[in-house]
Scaffold this active site. Structure first.
Site, PDB file in Angstrom:
ATOM      1  N   CYS A 120      11.378  30.606  20.107  1.00  0.00           N
ATOM      2  CA  CYS A 120      10.548  30.191  21.231  1.00  0.00           C
ATOM      3  C   CYS A 120       9.887  31.372  21.936  1.00  0.00           C
ATOM      4  O   CYS A 120       8.969  31.191  22.726  1.00  0.00           O
ATOM      5  CB  CYS A 120      11.390  29.406  22.239  1.00  0.00           C
ATOM      6  N   SER A 127      17.121  18.287  21.482  1.00  0.00           N
ATOM      7  CA  SER A 127      15.692  18.345  21.189  1.00  0.00           C
ATOM      8  C   SER A 127      15.409  17.823  19.798  1.00  0.00           C
ATOM      9  O   SER A 127      16.180  18.074  18.857  1.00  0.00           O
ATOM     10  CB  SER A 127      15.201  19.793  21.316  1.00  0.00           C
ATOM     11  N   ALA A 128      14.280  17.111  19.630  1.00  0.00           N
ATOM     12  CA  ALA A 128      13.951  16.491  18.348  1.00  0.00           C
ATOM     13  C   ALA A 128      13.486  17.487  17.305  1.00  0.00           C
ATOM     14  O   ALA A 128      13.901  17.429  16.150  1.00  0.00           O
ATOM     15  CB  ALA A 128      12.875  15.417  18.548  1.00  0.00           C
ATOM     16  N   HIS A 129      12.595  18.410  17.678  1.00  0.00           N
ATOM     17  CA  HIS A 129      11.976  19.244  16.638  1.00  0.00           C
ATOM     18  C   HIS A 129      12.975  20.189  15.982  1.00  0.00           C
ATOM     19  O   HIS A 129      12.769  20.618  14.849  1.00  0.00           O
ATOM     20  CB  HIS A 129      10.772  20.017  17.192  1.00  0.00           C
ATOM     21  N   THR A 174       5.643   7.839  31.893  1.00  0.00           N
ATOM     22  CA  THR A 174       5.809   6.874  30.809  1.00  0.00           C
ATOM     23  C   THR A 174       6.556   7.513  29.646  1.00  0.00           C
ATOM     24  O   THR A 174       6.258   8.637  29.244  1.00  0.00           O
ATOM     25  CB  THR A 174       4.432   6.378  30.327  1.00  0.00           C
ATOM     26  N   GLN A 216      20.346  23.400  19.401  1.00  0.00           N
ATOM     27  CA  GLN A 216      20.579  23.826  18.018  1.00  0.00           C
ATOM     28  C   GLN A 216      21.622  22.965  17.303  1.00  0.00           C
ATOM     29  O   GLN A 216      21.902  23.194  16.125  1.00  0.00           O
ATOM     30  CB  GLN A 216      21.049  25.291  17.999  1.00  0.00           C
TER      31      GLN A 216
END
Length: 307
Positions: free
Chosen positions: A250, A134-136, A169, A115
């Site tokens: 979530c 986290s990106a989102h 990857t 957050q």
């Protein structure tokens, strides 16, 4: 790397699929003999912390530091996992004070900073050993995150990519999107102002602000509407074109009582009358005003039915 630089992190970074994987990696592969978590951690921490000692929080959602001191005493190397800001209530933990106690006992501090905006807390950058991001949550693409690592000596390698600390990857397009998202500063003062206005309107309408006595992230608020269940509120707000959630976003589909509110001493029916609201880059004053107006109408109708 641009992502680490955006957070002000001058150490190592391992790309992951998101904060949940970062937390799993830190919890299961840290060089610690024992693990501690707080009672208000995210479900992704609870799922991977079997055998960990769970520490209590006070009525405002803040970790009980005396309990932490007692749990650290006489143990071997111990990892503590704690959120920067709770994903349901926005309550922020005193990272600097916690870090001082953990490090004095020779432990490792893992901060769930999903957050946390870039450059939001110098205490995390100065004191945390492992940081899950986290990106989102920052407006970037889903499916990409990172584990910030102060010293790879605290983490067991597993081979593969990312300097031998993650197999698979790398998600290069996701990483580029993440870097672009965190390169744009978030106006936290504007969000704090929007939240303050909404919370005053909710208080005036007879609602309650969860954790209002604690330091909180300006991007998250949790509010109780007495006499109206969270499920009924979600339906009403959804019909009004407003998206909120019950509990962490979530786990918003779950009907289980919030373990976070339970740990803070809330009991039924109160803990089933709370919704979570988020503020972001695109949130406007008009949207907040619309939500406040609908909140007020819904609360007034509930009181009229109960009269």
């Amino acid at each position: 790397m641009k992502i680490a630089a955006a957070y002000g992190w001058a150490h190592e970074l391992v790309l992951t699929s998101g904060a949940s994987e970062s937390l799993h990696m830190a919890l299961t592969r840290s060089m610690a003999e024992h693990r501690l978590i707080t009672a208000v951690e995210h479900d992704s921490v609870l799922r991977h912390s079997e055998g960990a000692k769970v520490l209590p929080v006070d009525a405002n959602g803040i970790l009980d530091l005396e309990a932490l001191q007692g749990a650290l005493a006489g143990r071997g190397r111990t990892l503590l996992c704690v959120q920067w800001a709770n994903s349901e209530t926005g309550v922020r933990q005193p990272i600097a004070a916690i870090a001082e106690m953990v490090h004095a006992a020779g432990g490792i501090l893992l901060v769930d900073a999903a957050q946390m905006p870039a450059h939001a807390d110098e205490a995390v950058l100065r004191h945390a050993d492992l940081v899950a991001v986290s990106a989102h949550k920052r407006g970037g693409p889903p499916g990409i995150g990172a584990l910030l690592v102060r010293d790879f000596g605290t983490l067991l390698p597993m081979g593969g990519q990312e300097k031998g600390y993650r197999a698979g990857t790398e998600n290069l397009p996701g990483a580029l999107g993440y870097a672009a998202a965190v390169s744009e500063a978030e106006d936290l003062a504007r969000m704090a102002g929007l939240r303050a206005g909404l919370e005053q309107a909710i208080r005036d309408a007879g609602g309650a602000v969860v954790g209002e006595a604690s330091p909180r992230s300006p991007m998250i608020g949790a509010y109780r509407m007495p006499g109206v269940s969270s499920a009924a509120q979600l339906i009403r707000f959804d019909l009004g074109g407003i998206s909120v959630s019950a509990g962490s976003a979530c786990s918003s589909g779950s009907m289980r009582p919030s373990h976070v509110l339970s740990a803070m001493g809330w009991s039924e029916p109160a803990l089933r009358e709370v919704v979570r609201v988020s503020f972001g880059r695109g949130t406007t004053e008009a949207e907040v005003d619309a939500f406040a107006a609908l909140w007020r109408r819904t609360a007034d109708e509930a009181r009229a039915r109960a009269a």
